[in-house]
Design a protein around this motif. Structure first.
Motif, PDB file in Angstrom:
ATOM      1  N   LEU B  15       1.038  -1.125  -0.078  1.00  0.00           N
ATOM      2  CA  LEU B  15       0.358  -0.048   0.011  1.00  0.00           C
ATOM      3  C   LEU B  15       0.787   1.605  -0.009  1.00  0.00           C
ATOM      4  CD1 LEU B  15      -2.574  -1.055   3.244  1.00  0.00           C
ATOM      5  CD2 LEU B  15      -2.792  -0.997   0.145  1.00  0.00           C
ATOM      6  N   ALA B  16       1.545   1.120   0.833  1.00  0.00           N
ATOM      7  CA  ALA B  16       2.760   2.657   1.241  1.00  0.00           C
ATOM      8  C   ALA B  16       3.712   2.648  -0.277  1.00  0.00           C
ATOM      9  CB  ALA B  16       3.481   2.652   2.216  1.00  0.00           C
ATOM     10  N   MET B  17       4.042   1.398  -1.488  1.00  0.00           N
ATOM     11  CA  MET B  17       5.108   1.965  -2.266  1.00  0.00           C
ATOM     12  C   MET B  17       4.723   3.111  -3.046  1.00  0.00           C
ATOM     13  SD  MET B  17       7.016  -0.597  -4.613  1.00  0.00           S
ATOM     14  CE  MET B  17       7.741  -0.113  -6.749  1.00  0.00           C
ATOM     15  N   THR B  18       5.339   4.038  -3.411  1.00  0.00           N
ATOM     16  CA  THR B  18       5.276   5.378  -4.084  1.00  0.00           C
ATOM     17  C   THR B  18       6.474   5.306  -5.563  1.00  0.00           C
ATOM     18  OG1 THR B  18       6.593   6.643  -3.035  1.00  0.00           O
ATOM     19  CG2 THR B  18       3.957   6.432  -2.489  1.00  0.00           C
ATOM     20  N   GLU B  19       8.042   4.475  -5.501  1.00  0.00           N
ATOM     21  CA  GLU B  19       8.580   4.240  -6.384  1.00  0.00           C
ATOM     22  C   GLU B  19       9.587   3.866  -5.668  1.00  0.00           C
ATOM     23  OE1 GLU B  19      10.607   8.460  -5.606  1.00  0.00           O
ATOM     24  OE2 GLU B  19      11.855   6.876  -3.734  1.00  0.00           O
ATOM     25  N   GLY B  20      10.423   3.261  -6.744  1.00  0.00           N
ATOM     26  CA  GLY B  20      11.288   2.515  -6.704  1.00  0.00           C
ATOM     27  C   GLY B  20      12.225   1.988  -7.094  1.00  0.00           C
ATOM     28  N   ALA B  21      13.439   1.602  -6.634  1.00  0.00           N
ATOM     29  CA  ALA B  21      15.109   2.031  -8.006  1.00  0.00           C
ATOM     30  C   ALA B  21      15.036   0.403  -8.167  1.00  0.00           C
ATOM     31  CB  ALA B  21      16.310   2.205  -6.081  1.00  0.00           C
ATOM     32  N   VAL B  22      15.441   0.346  -9.454  1.00  0.00           N
ATOM     33  CA  VAL B  22      16.408  -0.610 -10.201  1.00  0.00           C
ATOM     34  C   VAL B  22      17.044  -1.268  -9.973  1.00  0.00           C
ATOM     35  CG1 VAL B  22      16.959  -1.524 -12.554  1.00  0.00           C
ATOM     36  CG2 VAL B  22      14.969  -0.251 -12.166  1.00  0.00           C
ATOM     37  N   THR B  23      17.924  -2.264  -9.303  1.00  0.00           N
ATOM     38  CA  THR B  23      19.210  -2.280  -8.674  1.00  0.00           C
ATOM     39  C   THR B  23      19.629  -3.169  -9.867  1.00  0.00           C
ATOM     40  OG1 THR B  23      18.095  -3.956  -7.438  1.00  0.00           O
ATOM     41  CG2 THR B  23      18.761  -1.827  -6.198  1.00  0.00           C
ATOM     42  N   ALA B  24      19.147  -4.220 -10.419  1.00  0.00           N
ATOM     43  CA  ALA B  24      20.190  -4.555 -11.392  1.00  0.00           C
ATOM     44  C   ALA B  24      19.010  -5.059 -12.320  1.00  0.00           C
ATOM     45  CB  ALA B  24      20.993  -5.940 -10.715  1.00  0.00           C
ATOM     46  N   THR B  58      10.901 -11.004 -26.749  1.00  0.00           N
ATOM     47  CA  THR B  58      12.500 -10.324 -26.546  1.00  0.00           C
ATOM     48  C   THR B  58      12.857  -9.368 -25.615  1.00  0.00           C
ATOM     49  OG1 THR B  58      12.994 -11.314 -28.971  1.00  0.00           O
ATOM     50  CG2 THR B  58      14.405  -9.824 -27.993  1.00  0.00           C
ATOM     51  N   LEU B  59      13.738  -9.136 -24.993  1.00  0.00           N
ATOM     52  CA  LEU B  59      13.567  -7.420 -24.101  1.00  0.00           C
ATOM     53  C   LEU B  59      14.443  -6.868 -25.232  1.00  0.00           C
ATOM     54  CD1 LEU B  59      13.630  -6.574 -21.323  1.00  0.00           C
ATOM     55  CD2 LEU B  59      15.998  -6.917 -21.088  1.00  0.00           C
ATOM     56  N   ARG B  60      13.666  -5.968 -25.562  1.00  0.00           N
ATOM     57  CA  ARG B  60      13.455  -4.828 -27.191  1.00  0.00           C
ATOM     58  C   ARG B  60      14.529  -3.969 -26.190  1.00  0.00           C
ATOM     59  NH1 ARG B  60      11.421  -6.554 -31.421  1.00  0.00           N
ATOM     60  NH2 ARG B  60      12.861  -4.514 -32.342  1.00  0.00           N
ATOM     61  N   ARG B  61      14.166  -3.785 -25.133  1.00  0.00           N
ATOM     62  CA  ARG B  61      14.551  -2.206 -24.345  1.00  0.00           C
ATOM     63  C   ARG B  61      15.074  -1.715 -22.975  1.00  0.00           C
ATOM     64  NH1 ARG B  61      15.359  -1.258 -29.168  1.00  0.00           N
ATOM     65  NH2 ARG B  61      14.965   0.044 -30.922  1.00  0.00           N
ATOM     66  N   ARG B  62      16.132  -1.417 -22.580  1.00  0.00           N
ATOM     67  CA  ARG B  62      15.852  -1.547 -21.468  1.00  0.00           C
ATOM     68  C   ARG B  62      16.107   0.289 -21.201  1.00  0.00           C
ATOM     69  NH1 ARG B  62      20.755  -5.474 -18.999  1.00  0.00           N
ATOM     70  NH2 ARG B  62      22.016  -3.886 -18.798  1.00  0.00           N
ATOM     71  N   VAL B  63      15.056   0.682 -20.487  1.00  0.00           N
ATOM     72  CA  VAL B  63      14.584   2.019 -20.569  1.00  0.00           C
ATOM     73  C   VAL B  63      15.277   2.977 -19.170  1.00  0.00           C
ATOM     74  CG1 VAL B  63      13.131   3.802 -20.428  1.00  0.00           C
ATOM     75  CG2 VAL B  63      12.884   1.913 -21.526  1.00  0.00           C
ATOM     76  N   VAL B  64      15.476   2.404 -18.372  1.00  0.00           N
ATOM     77  CA  VAL B  64      15.970   2.584 -16.669  1.00  0.00           C
ATOM     78  C   VAL B  64      16.793   1.662 -16.771  1.00  0.00           C
ATOM     79  CG1 VAL B  64      15.452   2.732 -14.315  1.00  0.00           C
ATOM     80  CG2 VAL B  64      13.361   3.542 -16.217  1.00  0.00           C
ATOM     81  N   ALA B  65      18.775   3.221 -16.094  1.00  0.00           N
ATOM     82  CA  ALA B  65      19.303   2.092 -16.491  1.00  0.00           C
ATOM     83  C   ALA B  65      19.307   1.334 -14.562  1.00  0.00           C
ATOM     84  CB  ALA B  65      21.110   3.047 -15.940  1.00  0.00           C
ATOM     85  N   ALA B  66      20.351   0.429 -14.456  1.00  0.00           N
ATOM     86  CA  ALA B  66      20.308   0.073 -12.546  1.00  0.00           C
ATOM     87  C   ALA B  66      20.745   1.298 -12.155  1.00  0.00           C
ATOM     88  CB  ALA B  66      21.493  -0.582 -12.856  1.00  0.00           C
ATOM     89  N   GLY B  67      20.101   1.287 -10.871  1.00  0.00           N
ATOM     90  CA  GLY B  67      20.525   2.637  -9.803  1.00  0.00           C
ATOM     91  C   GLY B  67      19.403   3.904  -9.749  1.00  0.00           C
ATOM     92  N   GLU B  68      18.521   3.789 -10.951  1.00  0.00           N
ATOM     93  CA  GLU B  68      17.800   4.559 -11.004  1.00  0.00           C
ATOM     94  C   GLU B  68      16.438   4.622 -10.054  1.00  0.00           C
ATOM     95  OE1 GLU B  68      16.641   7.126 -14.993  1.00  0.00           O
ATOM     96  OE2 GLU B  68      18.251   5.898 -15.672  1.00  0.00           O
ATOM     97  N   THR B  69      16.170   5.551 -10.253  1.00  0.00           N
ATOM     98  CA  THR B  69      14.372   5.172  -9.129  1.00  0.00           C
ATOM     99  C   THR B  69      14.031   6.247  -9.697  1.00  0.00           C
ATOM    100  OG1 THR B  69      15.542   5.377  -7.160  1.00  0.00           O
ATOM    101  CG2 THR B  69      13.939   6.426  -6.471  1.00  0.00           C
TER     102      THR B  69
END
Lengths: 321, 378, 334
Positions: B15-24, B58-69
């Motif tokens: 319920l409380a999640m508003t954002e997340g970080a891509v760690t890998a 197929t994974l065509r795009r990785r839009v968010v880089a690792a480390g981004e929130t």
């Protein structure tokens, strides 16, 4: 407000206990057995006993640095008090308070107080508790003529009146705030000050137990009935210095001796009750001798009692921390 | 394979999640994916989990880089068939980014599922419902029942996925989460009664049940008492199948009122202790600080785990449960031994490696598939 | 759970405790407002409206307006506590401490010790503190170090609405005298606060975030500033642990020391004056107990040793800011 025989005997016993206690502390202090410093109540007994003989455990009092008499009159254990004054581990406050901080809240004794004028605001609080919880209790602030000039006392007059609290202010005017005469330090009079706050006041001879008892009975009853605060101005004589060791060079020569000889509250009491045929001299003599042995016992127990253990230094700061 | 282009968006876990970080990122661009393959790792303030491919392609795009929130709903990557031209993929990404805004995401979030309250048998219970069963008539909903000290958020990695097939209700048991804390007495039978009252209050005639730990015993008890109302039972690291219980955990959880104590208690729930985050600890402390929680937990523990053993062992009632029962366990469960799963027939028990007592969180993808398949067969 | 302001959280804590325990009373100057005056009842609810609505629910016997007489009514609260009530007295601005200090530090704080453990004085004194209101030198101070200095008192400095409610309920239920300091600039800050009563234990610091490089210890309003600084620094690759001690007495020494041992660097932020303040106290604690863990000198971010000025430009220069905190962190990282 007639006192029956039993009550008369009890009042005399309490006054004698205070006198004997103080005379004995005076001796023991001069012999070096008591640490720190003490302020003795001898000569003022009729005030404490005249007021407190109307009180029970639902009633609270706040006392002063000259507090032994109030403690005894409110029912504190005499042996425990003496041990406390000697700084013993089994003293009434575990040896952590000493002469100026003797208290027993279970008896409604909220403490002698090292701060002049410390008691009146606290006693407004005790009266507020009684009023809020409807216990029927009253609260009595004993203050000296010195404390009568403190803002806390005058603010408490106002608060007690504004909140209509069951409070009695007892100004014990022994003529001196430390070494300064109340004739000089107090502007106006205690009674007129009380009147200015809309409080009833009585001016009383501190040597006359019966007058004090009568007046205290009236104002306490009125307070219990929701009639609000009152003031008693009791003029009395302290037989010792402000503190033990005070050379009393500010007093007139022979002042104390004359008072002891001519206006002593215990002698006055004895004369009144024997002249009226209410008590026999032998009964009073018997009380005096019983009291003497109680005080003897309290001193010898105090001398042999252990000091507080070192770990007690760290206890009782908080209920939990 | 279709020409459909599938967006990988930041999920909302809890319920409380508003954002997340891509760690890998766990796969390279161009990798071929099956549905359910692990694509990337996401860290929220509360927990880290893997994001699984929602579709084959197929994974065509990785839009968010690792480390981004990024906020919930933001585009993380794109999955599509290899045959879809790059220009179409680029256009899809551009359109998504143009339409997506944090504000819109925030308001969509506000419009998203909010917990509700229902008066069930005189007790106010909180629950969260997701999914409408694609509008199909007669699809039995799923009711998820958390364990001792848990709440509906325990199903945060399961409820959204399972809700694709049927309505899924997650409730807070009495004394837990947002439900009433006062007047809680008794253990499994009383809690089962509360769940029955919950079903009645919401007009649910028949449901699949999923119960975790003590919630499993509650589900089993309800299934045995009211067989007609239960379509299937999934027991997750469940109580009720043997006497053993890690009583140090139970007592430790009740006693813990400081961050450090709570952290070490919670670590016993997971195979990977690093999953216990500052926020997870804080959330449980916040729950435990509420008036009434301590006495509710005490009452439930006294009734359910007296003398350090489970009081309500229901193995002999398994026969009386008409509905199919499966068990899912974490092999490294340190609260209730995985050996208790043996009370369920081999073909219906699944002991997953690399997971502890919170197997539905630690192995969410596998768990969700097991549950989903089981319910569709039942 | 719903969004509440710091002010609402405090009001709710008072109301819930008054409902739970009939010995809880509230008193202070204009805590109701309009006593004896011809206008409306419950006119103010405290000078900033924190106690608004209590009198209509609990009546004038439990929500007491006082004359402007801090010595008397703070003393009365102490005396009432020692005889069976749980008073919550409001000392409007902590700066007014000067006229009632005896009742707090000689009476309330010492009863239990002087009387050999036989007294219980469960009084709470709520008071506003802090700069930022253009209220100048006599209405803006952060005097919590003075209370912290006195054995026998507990001192609570809540940093947000959630913290304020749980810590105030704990204060009221606590059996020792508690000074509860409310930063007046925080009153309208809003966050999620449970509707139910709850307690936050004393002496348990909160970690508002965990990082690798620097530990920032901050109190009250400064906790939010420390978090803002940490947000800015994260973009530069510096991550911070932010410790909110919540209570300066008792102080959670272990959490502070452990956090410094993890990061090796310490910045202490305190809105109180620098000499004998909490920043100095916490710095001394760490220097004594975690010296070997330090990779850089400890830095204190405090106002200068001056009274709080009036002119906005001067007051803004006086108060620590997120930028000043971030600068200090960069310096310990250099």
């Amino acid at each position: 407000m007639q006192l029956n025989r039993e009550e008369l005997l009890q009042s005399y016993r309490t006054m004698c206990t205070i006198r004997e206690f103080e005379e004995r502390v005076h001796t023991e202090f001069s012999e070096g057995g008591i640490p720190g410093f003490v302020h003795l109540y001898a000569g003022e007994e009729a005030s404490a006993v005249g007021v407190c003989s109307h009180l029970d455990d639902r009633d609270n009092i706040a006392s002063t640095h000259r507090g032994h008499g109030h403690c005894i009159a409110k029912g504190c254990d005499v042996v425990g008090m003496m041990k406390e004054i000697f700084g013993r581990g089994d003293g009434l406050c575990g040896g952590k308070g000493g002469s100026m901080h003797i208290a027993d809240l279970s008896r409604g004794m909220m403490g002698a107080n090292g701060i002049v004028g410390g008691g009146p605001p606290l006693i407004c609080g005790a009266a507020l508790t009684a009023k809020t919880l409807k216990t029927g209790g009253v609260a009595v602030a004993f203050v000296g003529d010195g404390a009568s000039n403190q803002g806390t006392t005058l603010e408490s007059f106002n608060l007690a009146k504004v909140w209509n609290l069951p409070v009695i202010f007892v100004v014990e005017d022994n003529g001196y705030a430390e070494a300064t005469a109340s004739a000089w330090s107090v502007a106006g009079t205690q009674a007129k000050r009380a009147a200015a706050f809309g409080m009833t006041a009585h001016e009383l001879d501190g040597n006359d137990f019966f007058a004090i008892h009568q007046a205290a009975g009236e104002v306490i009853e009125r307070a219990r009935d929701g009639g609000g605060p009152s003031l008693l101005h009791v003029k009395l004589t302290r037989y010792f210095g402000h503190f033990e060791g005070d050379a009393m060079s500010y007093r007139a020569p022979g002042e104390v001796e004359t008072a002891r000889r001519e206006r002593d509250p215990l002698k006055f009491f004895r004369q009144r009750v024997t002249a009226a045929g209410l008590l026999e001299p032998a009964q009073l003599d018997g009380i005096e001798s019983e009291v003497r042995s109680l005080i003897d016992q309290s001193v010898s127990l105090s001398k042999s009692a252990p000091a507080p253990s070192p770990e007690r230094l760290l206890t009782d700061v908080y209920v939990s921390y | 394979m279709t020409s459909e282009i599938k967006a990988l968006a930041m999920p909302k876990w809890g319920l409380a999640m508003t954002e997340g970080a891509v760690t890998a990122w766990l796969v390279e661009e161009g990798a071929t994916l099956r549905e359910g393959d692990e694509i990337l790792e996401i860290e929220t303030t509360k927990i880290t989990n893997v994001y699984e491919s929602p579709a084959a392609g197929t994974l065509r795009r990785r839009v968010v880089a690792a480390g981004e929130t990024v906020p919930v709903g933001a585009l993380l990557g794109v999955v599509a068939d290899a045959s879809v031209p790059d220009t179409e993929i680029d256009a899809f990404v551009a359109r998504f980014q143009e339409e997506f805004s944090v504000e819109a995401a925030a308001s969509a979030e506000a419009a998203g599922p909010e917990p509700r309250f229902v008066d069930a048998g005189g007790q106010r219970l909180r629950y969260l419902v997701m999914g409408d069963g694609k509008g199909e008539e007669g699809v039995a909903p799923l009711v998820l029942i958390h364990g001792f000290g848990g709440d509906l958020n325990n199903w945060q990695f399961n409820q959204p996925m399972l809700a694709e097939d049927r309505p899924v209700y997650a409730l807070d048991l009495p004394g837990h989460g947002g439900s009433a804390k006062h007047g809680v007495v008794g253990g499994v039978p009383e809690l089962a009664r509360a769940v029955r009252d919950f079903l009645n209050a919401l007009g649910i005639q028949r449901a699949h049940l999923g119960g975790h730990s003590m919630g499993g015993a509650v589900a089993l008890h309800l299934a045995a008492e009211e067989p007609a109302r239960v379509a299937s039972v999934t027991l997750v690291c469940s109580a009720g199948l043997g006497h053993d219980i890690n009583i140090d955990y139970i007592e430790g959880f009740i006693a813990a009122d400081r961050r450090k104590e709570m952290k070490s208690v919670l670590e016993t729930l997971f195979a990977d202790a690093s999953l216990v985050s500052r926020d997870m600890v804080e959330e449980l402390l916040k729950y435990k600080r509420l008036d009434g929680v301590a006495s509710a937990l005490r009452a439930i523990a006294d009734a359910s785990f007296a003398d350090g053993r489970q009081s309500h062992v229901l193995v002999d009632r398994l026969e009386g449960v008409g509905a199919p029962v499966q068990a899912v366990w974490g092999a490294a469960d340190r609260i209730i031994p995985a050996a208790h799963a043996r009370t369920v027939p081999a073909e219906r028990r699944h002991v997953l490696d690399g997971a502890g007592h919170m197997v539905h969180m630690e192995k969410a993808g596998e768990f969700n598939r097991l549950m989903s398949d089981f319910m569709s067969m039942a | 759970m719903s969004k509440k302001s710091y002010r609402q959280a405090i009001n709710e804590a008072l109301a819930q405790e008054m409902r739970r325990d009939p010995t809880v009373i509230v008193m202070g100057e204009d805590n109701v407002g309009g006593m004896g005056a011809p206008g409306e009842d419950d006119a103010w609810g405290g000078v900033l409206g924190v106690t608004k609505g209590l009198m209509p629910e609990f009546g004038r016997d439990r929500v007491l307006d006082t004359p402007i007489t801090e010595s008397a009514f703070i003393g009365a609260a102490v005396g009432a506590a020692a005889t069976g009530l749980r008073p919550v007295a409001e000392l409007m601005f902590v700066d007014f401490l000067g006229v009632c200090f005896d009742q707090i530090f000689n009476q309330a704080a010492k009863f239990r010790y002087m009387f050999g453990g036989k007294a219980v004085t469960p009084v709470v004194i709520r008071t506003m503190y802090g700069a930022g209101f253009r209220a100048a030198s006599q209405h803006s101070q952060c005097l919590y170090p003075i209370f912290t200095h006195i054995p026998g008192l507990k001192v609570v400095v809540p940093s947000s609405a959630y913290e304020a409610k749980g810590l105030l309920i704990q204060s009221i239920r606590d059996n020792d005298p508690v000074i509860f300091l409310e930063h007046k600039v925080l009153y309208d800050e809003i966050e999620e606060v449970p509707d139910e009563p709850y307690t936050i234990p004393f002496g348990e610091a909160n970690l508002t975030r965990e990082g690798d490089h620097v530990t920032i210890v901050a109190l009250g309003r400064m906790v939010g500033f420390a978090n803002k600084a940490a947000d800015m620094l994260e973009k530069e690759g510096i991550t911070c642990t932010v410790v909110d001690p919540r209570t300066t007495s008792p102080l959670d020494e272990d959490t502070i020391i452990e956090a410094v041992e993890d990061t090796g660097r310490l910045v202490v932020v305190d809105e109180a004056s620098p000499r004998c303040g909490m920043a100095a106290d916490i710095s001394a604690l760490v220097a004594q107990s975690a010296f070997k863990a330090l990779k850089a000198p400890i830095l204190m971010v405090t106002p200068p040793h001056t009274p709080v000025p009036f002119a906005p430009e001067l007051e803004d220069a006086y108060i620590p800011t997120p930028d000043k905190i971030a600068d200090a962190v960069r310096r310990v990282m250099a």
